[in-house]
Design a protein around this motif. Structure first.
Motif, PDB file in Angstrom:
ATOM      1  N   ASP A  15       0.852  -1.300   0.075  1.00 41.21           N
ATOM      2  CA  ASP A  15       0.150   0.012  -0.049  1.00 41.21           C
ATOM      3  C   ASP A  15       0.834   1.198  -0.084  1.00 41.21           C
ATOM      4  OD1 ASP A  15      -2.274  -1.318  -0.024  1.00 41.21           O
ATOM      5  OD2 ASP A  15      -2.688  -1.352   2.104  1.00 41.21           O
ATOM      6  N   ALA A  16       1.850   1.100   0.633  1.00 40.40           N
ATOM      7  CA  ALA A  16       2.882   2.422   0.758  1.00 40.40           C
ATOM      8  C   ALA A  16       3.391   2.765  -0.571  1.00 40.40           C
ATOM      9  CB  ALA A  16       3.914   2.325   1.981  1.00 40.40           C
ATOM     10  N   VAL A  49      14.825   7.173 -10.155  1.00 36.83           N
ATOM     11  CA  VAL A  49      15.717   7.525  -9.302  1.00 36.83           C
ATOM     12  C   VAL A  49      14.858   8.307  -8.016  1.00 36.83           C
ATOM     13  CG1 VAL A  49      17.628   9.376  -8.827  1.00 36.83           C
ATOM     14  CG2 VAL A  49      17.776   8.003 -10.855  1.00 36.83           C
ATOM     15  N   GLU A  50      13.602   8.977  -8.318  1.00 38.38           N
ATOM     16  CA  GLU A  50      12.990   9.538  -7.464  1.00 38.38           C
ATOM     17  C   GLU A  50      12.258   8.523  -6.802  1.00 38.38           C
ATOM     18  OE1 GLU A  50      10.500  12.357  -9.573  1.00 38.38           O
ATOM     19  OE2 GLU A  50      12.166  13.927  -9.737  1.00 38.38           O
ATOM     20  N   ALA A  54      12.198   8.040  -2.553  1.00 39.82           N
ATOM     21  CA  ALA A  54      10.954   8.169  -1.873  1.00 39.82           C
ATOM     22  C   ALA A  54      10.728   6.931  -0.962  1.00 39.82           C
ATOM     23  CB  ALA A  54       9.784   8.156  -3.151  1.00 39.82           C
ATOM     24  N   VAL A  55      11.078   5.752  -1.361  1.00 40.47           N
ATOM     25  CA  VAL A  55      11.205   4.522  -0.745  1.00 40.47           C
ATOM     26  C   VAL A  55      12.152   4.763   0.636  1.00 40.47           C
ATOM     27  CG1 VAL A  55      11.629   1.971  -0.608  1.00 40.47           C
ATOM     28  CG2 VAL A  55      10.482   3.007  -2.578  1.00 40.47           C
ATOM     29  N   HIS A  56      13.201   4.964   0.321  1.00 37.84           N
ATOM     30  CA  HIS A  56      14.165   5.304   1.345  1.00 37.84           C
ATOM     31  C   HIS A  56      13.482   6.171   2.528  1.00 37.84           C
ATOM     32  CE1 HIS A  56      17.894   6.774   3.590  1.00 37.84           C
ATOM     33  NE2 HIS A  56      17.938   5.700   3.637  1.00 37.84           N
ATOM     34  N   GLU A  57      13.034   7.452   1.844  1.00 37.65           N
ATOM     35  CA  GLU A  57      12.366   8.356   2.866  1.00 37.65           C
ATOM     36  C   GLU A  57      11.103   7.895   3.501  1.00 37.65           C
ATOM     37  OE1 GLU A  57      11.806  11.690   0.378  1.00 37.65           O
ATOM     38  OE2 GLU A  57      13.757  12.454   0.446  1.00 37.65           O
ATOM     39  N   THR A  58      10.251   7.080   2.899  1.00 37.82           N
ATOM     40  CA  THR A  58       9.016   6.610   3.487  1.00 37.82           C
ATOM     41  C   THR A  58       9.250   5.420   4.470  1.00 37.82           C
ATOM     42  OG1 THR A  58       7.927   7.331   1.729  1.00 37.82           O
ATOM     43  CG2 THR A  58       6.844   5.678   2.761  1.00 37.82           C
ATOM     44  N   LEU A  59      10.176   4.473   4.002  1.00 38.97           N
ATOM     45  CA  LEU A  59      10.204   3.147   4.583  1.00 38.97           C
ATOM     46  C   LEU A  59      11.540   2.853   5.152  1.00 38.97           C
ATOM     47  CD1 LEU A  59       8.403   0.877   1.889  1.00 38.97           C
ATOM     48  CD2 LEU A  59       7.253   1.702   3.971  1.00 38.97           C
ATOM     49  N   GLY A  60      12.519   3.980   5.049  1.00 38.61           N
ATOM     50  CA  GLY A  60      13.854   3.727   5.552  1.00 38.61           C
ATOM     51  C   GLY A  60      14.613   2.510   5.120  1.00 38.61           C
ATOM     52  N   ILE A  61      14.341   2.015   3.854  1.00 41.00           N
ATOM     53  CA  ILE A  61      14.950   1.104   3.072  1.00 41.00           C
ATOM     54  C   ILE A  61      15.792   1.535   1.933  1.00 41.00           C
ATOM     55  CG2 ILE A  61      14.859  -1.198   1.751  1.00 41.00           C
ATOM     56  CD1 ILE A  61      14.243  -1.482   4.670  1.00 41.00           C
ATOM     57  N   LYS A  62      17.088   1.357   1.749  1.00 40.63           N
ATOM     58  CA  LYS A  62      17.740   1.589   0.464  1.00 40.63           C
ATOM     59  C   LYS A  62      17.436   1.070  -0.440  1.00 40.63           C
ATOM     60  CE  LYS A  62      21.243   4.825   1.836  1.00 40.63           C
ATOM     61  NZ  LYS A  62      22.415   5.381   1.991  1.00 40.63           N
ATOM     62  N   ARG A  83      13.525  -6.859   3.578  1.00 46.16           N
ATOM     63  CA  ARG A  83      14.705  -6.185   4.158  1.00 46.16           C
ATOM     64  C   ARG A  83      14.292  -5.262   5.691  1.00 46.16           C
ATOM     65  NH1 ARG A  83      17.124  -3.144  -0.765  1.00 46.16           N
ATOM     66  NH2 ARG A  83      15.447  -4.210  -2.053  1.00 46.16           N
ATOM     67  N   LEU A  84      12.711  -4.999   5.582  1.00 42.84           N
ATOM     68  CA  LEU A  84      12.303  -4.378   6.970  1.00 42.84           C
ATOM     69  C   LEU A  84      12.452  -5.595   7.954  1.00 42.84           C
ATOM     70  CD1 LEU A  84       9.327  -2.465   5.329  1.00 42.84           C
ATOM     71  CD2 LEU A  84      11.039  -1.517   6.542  1.00 42.84           C
TER      72      LEU A  84
END
Length: 87
Positions: A15-16, A49-50, A54-62, A83-84
């Motif tokens: 969903d995220a 790239v964006e 965004a995934v890194h900022e939202t979920l903390g996963i690179k 990874r989470l």
């Protein structure tokens, strides 16, 4: 919003990512389904790239751009979820 997804990724991660696609990248919600290729949803290199940012900022996963290019939405969500849970 999307087809029934058979994946190990919980709805929250799926969903995220789906929400990012629709709200940030303005992908029509009817195109956001588990079987869709991320490279089809994110139509140019800048969007890929964006999305990684965004995934890194939202979920903390690179995530790597190459992951996004070759995965379906469901597969990408499952990869992020794995990874989470490994943290």
């Amino acid at each position: 919003m999307r087809d029934t997804v058979t994946t190990s990724a919980p709805e929250s991660v799926l969903d995220a990512i789906s929400e990012l696609l629709v709200e940030k990248f303005e992908v029509p919600s009817e195109e956001v389904r588990g079987t869709a290729l991320m490279s089809d949803l994110l139509i140019d290199s800048l969007m890929i790239v964006e999305m990684a940012i965004a995934v890194h900022e939202t979920l903390g996963i690179k995530v790597e751009e190459k992951e996004l290019r070759g995965a379906t939405l469901a597969g990408f969500a499952a990869s992020v979820e794995a990874r989470l849970t490994d943290r």
